[in-house]
Design an enzyme around this catalytic site. Structure first.
Site, mmCIF file in Angstrom:
data_model
loop_
_atom_site.group_PDB
_atom_site.id
_atom_site.type_symbol
_atom_site.label_atom_id
_atom_site.label_comp_id
_atom_site.label_asym_id
_atom_site.label_seq_id
_atom_site.Cartn_x
_atom_site.Cartn_y
_atom_site.Cartn_z
ATOM 1 N N ASN A 44 3.136 0.933 9.031
ATOM 2 C CA ASN A 44 4.282 1.783 9.302
ATOM 3 C C ASN A 44 4.881 2.339 8.020
ATOM 4 O O ASN A 44 4.686 3.509 7.693
ATOM 5 C CB ASN A 44 5.330 0.987 10.103
ATOM 6 C CG ASN A 44 6.446 1.853 10.634
ATOM 7 O OD1 ASN A 44 6.647 2.961 10.179
ATOM 8 N ND2 ASN A 44 7.183 1.344 11.598
ATOM 9 N N ASP A 45 5.552 1.491 7.261
ATOM 10 C CA ASP A 45 6.259 1.974 6.071
ATOM 11 C C ASP A 45 5.321 2.616 5.048
ATOM 12 O O ASP A 45 5.717 3.534 4.339
ATOM 13 C CB ASP A 45 7.017 0.813 5.416
ATOM 14 C CG ASP A 45 8.114 0.281 6.328
ATOM 15 O OD1 ASP A 45 8.621 1.072 7.146
ATOM 16 O OD2 ASP A 45 8.438 -0.909 6.238
ATOM 17 N N VAL A 46 4.069 2.129 4.981
ATOM 18 C CA VAL A 46 3.149 2.634 3.949
ATOM 19 C C VAL A 46 2.642 4.038 4.251
ATOM 20 O O VAL A 46 1.955 4.642 3.446
ATOM 21 C CB VAL A 46 1.945 1.693 3.727
ATOM 22 C CG1 VAL A 46 2.423 0.338 3.242
ATOM 23 C CG2 VAL A 46 1.098 1.555 4.977
#
Lengths: 482, 122
Positions: free
Chosen positions: A403-405
């Site tokens: 997600n964040d990456v």
């Protein structure tokens, strides 16, 4: 005569061990030679441990009557400690690797601290330098022990929330200064000064107690996402402590091995912190997510759910696919199914590559290990800097459990907590599929605009189950054609 | 002849400096794909502390020293044995497509693998 020969053998074996450690680490720098690297280092270790029993010929006179007992204790400790750790190490799941590294690391720190304790209680360190180095090694080793145990508890899910209290920095600083003050008093007393209010053994107990407490206090407020950096720091700490105690025992093998690991651990820590776009001090002394969060701007577009089978078939007819795996894939144990799907695509002529973010998984490189475990050859696996430019010419980016990456906000939104973190350019692919369990947020707790993009479809479900449906759909195609 | 090693003053500082430099240079060339096994491997290397533990235990002359010495060897042995076990397991998993095609298990995907590895060679 015996003493001379035993010292000669120990000297030669330790010299060989120091060489083998460095040569082994060097061999670990390429996947081709890496497996032999650990065996090279292992031979060095085995030799050094066996040779160390020759110290029995040159023990101090006061220890002579206890020699048989001590030899027995040594063999028992080796068998129990080594046996249990070996047994567990051979069985632990690859997903649990970060906490295993944490616990073995803590053991090393504890051993270094314990050696220092023997030297202090036995009044064996002589002169100001030796004493000061002993105390410094003891402090670092003890902090590494208790800190690593907390890191283990957090990674293993025993401790769930970071514990933060008001004035934590001040309390931590006070405890650290207190430890150093007690250490200074020990030094003063051992060099002949008189300390009226407290006797020597109590001072040593107090010193170790405070150091252990400091390790706990220092690690408690750090969030789970930052644990890899913390483990790496403690790895460097333990190396340093081992090196310092090596100086006290006048053992160059310990000094060299410890300091090599200390420097390597420091470098690795810096690399990791860089990958997360944070400084090491920032990880240690500020609490992630504490910064006042700015309100996110309204996000255009909507989430578009699609069937797993349709997504699978789309990829079968694409010419290139880049897969971005995240920890969600490992949590669902979906790696083997994923590789099965990848093999299907490859055999149908699709070019498939894996793109790994430096902080994918729970420690750097863990995703590579998990994919390797599933059988994925490492020449299909690419790191961020090598593959990021390829996304814009790629047909499909398949994001699984990450997600964040892949959050494009990191590039543009200065108010975002992940602003500036290097990300994988999955949003630039012509088509993006995101496999996710639900609409939840990532570690950073922020919404990902990638999911709302025009080119992005969501495939909801457990990663392993989704891969299963994709395999079935693509196999079904082949059956119809035949 | 005397083989007892004595390290004092600046000699120690020189050893530390050279070792630190060596560690920095050796690790600097490790690709990111190997970072986890590498961390675990360097973790194994500081398991050498067990040797110091054995030295301390053999020279122990009180019950307290014996107890702490035993503890030192116990923990050090765990560090070394556990570190080796997990590192060896992880590293054994890394294989290239070429290595895999020699195994019958993966034989059916031979053509695809050969293609993938040639495109990956860049």
């Amino acid at each position: 005569m015996l003493i001379t020969v035993s010292q000669l053998i120990i000297g030669i074996v330790d010299l060989a061990a120091a060489f083998l450690f460095m040569y082994g680490l060097k061999r670990m720098s390429s996947p081709v030679t890496a497996p032999s690297g650990i065996f090279v280092a292992g031979i060095g270790m085995l030799g050094a441990v066996l040779a160390s029993f020759l110290y029995a010929f040159s023990v101090e006179t006061t220890a002579k009557p206890h020699l048989l007992m001590n030899l027995g204790l040594g063999v028992a400790a080796l068998a129990i400690g080594g046996g249990v750790a070996w047994w567990v190490g051979k069985r632990v799941a690859m997903t649990a690797m970060p906490q295993m590294v944490a616990i073995y690391n803590g053991m090393g720190g504890g051993a270094a601290g314990a050696i220092a304790a023997v030297e202090l209680f036995g009044d064996k360190a002589h002169g100001a330098t030796q004493l000061a180095v002993t105390l410094l090694g003891a402090l670092i080793g003890a902090v590494s022990l208790s800190g690593s145990l907390i890191a283990w508890a957090k990674l293993d899910g025993v401790l769930k929330k970071p514990l933060r209290i008001k004035g934590q920095q001040i309390i931590n600083a006070t405890v650290l200064l207190g430890t150093i003050a007690v250490g200074g008093t020990i030094l003063f007393a051992a060099l002949g000064g008189t300390v009226g209010f407290i006797a020597m053994p109590q001072l040593i107990y107090l010193f170790f107690g405070l150091a252990l407490v400091f390790g706990i206090l220092m690690t408690l407020p750090i969030g789970g996402a930052d644990m890899p950096v913390v483990i790496s720091i403690y790895n460097a700490f333990t190396g340093l402590a081992v090196g310092l105690e090596g100086f006290v025992l006048e053992n160059p093998a310990l000094m060299i091995a410890g300091m090599v690991v200390g420097a390597a651990g420091l470098l690795l820590t810096l690399l990791m912190a860089k990958a997360m776009n944070r400084s090491v001090a920032n990880v240690l002394f500020t609490n992630f997510g504490d910064a006042p969060k700015q309100k996110q701007g309204a996000i255009k577009g909507s989430l578009k759910p699609v069937e797993a089978g349709d997504a699978g078939i789309f990829m079968r007819y694409a010419s290139s696919v880049i897969i971005v795996p995240g920890y969600g894939l490992a949590a669902a144990q979906g790696q083997e199914k994923l590789y099965e799907f990848v093999k299907l695509l490859i055999s149908d002529g699709v070019s498939v590559k894996f793109a790994i973010h430096p902080v994918a998984g729970r420690m750097p490189g863990q995703m590579d290990v998990l994919l390797a475990e599933a059988g994925v050859p490492y020449d299909l696996i690419f790191q961020l800097e090598d593959i990021n430019d390829e996304f814009k010419t790629t047909d499909v980016a398949l994001v699984i459990g990450a997600n964040d990456v892949v959050n494009p906000e990191a590039r543009t939104d200065k108010g975002s907590p992940i602003y500036g973190m290097p990300i994988l350019n999955a949003d630039m692919a012509k088509k993006v599929y995101v496999v996710k369990r639900g609409e939840g947020k990532g570690y950073a707790g922020i919404v990902n605009p990638l999911f709302y993009g025009d080119n992005c479809d969501m495939v909801y479900g457990d990663a392993a189950a989704v891969m299963g449906s994709m395999i079935e759909a693509v196999r079904g195609l082949g059956a119809k054609a035949a | 002849m005397e083989f007892q090693i004595h390290i004092t003053g600046f000699v120690a500082v020189y050893i530390f400096m050279l070792a630190a430099f060596a560690g920095w240079v050796i690790i600097g060339h490790v690709p990111a794909i190997l970072h986890t096994p590498l961390m675990s491997g360097s973790n194994f290397v500081h398991g050498i502390v067990v040797v110091g533990g054995i030295f301390a235990l053999l020279n122990a002359s009180t019950i307290l020293e014996q107890g702490i010495g035993f503890f030192a060897v116990l923990l050090g042995a765990g560090n070394a044995a556990g570190g080796f076990a997990v590192t060896q397991r992880m590293l054994a998993m890394f294989q290239t497509s070429d290595q895999k095609t020699t195994k019958p298990k993966h034989g059916q995907a031979k053509a695809g693998h050969a293609k993938a590895s040639s495109s990956a060679a860049r």
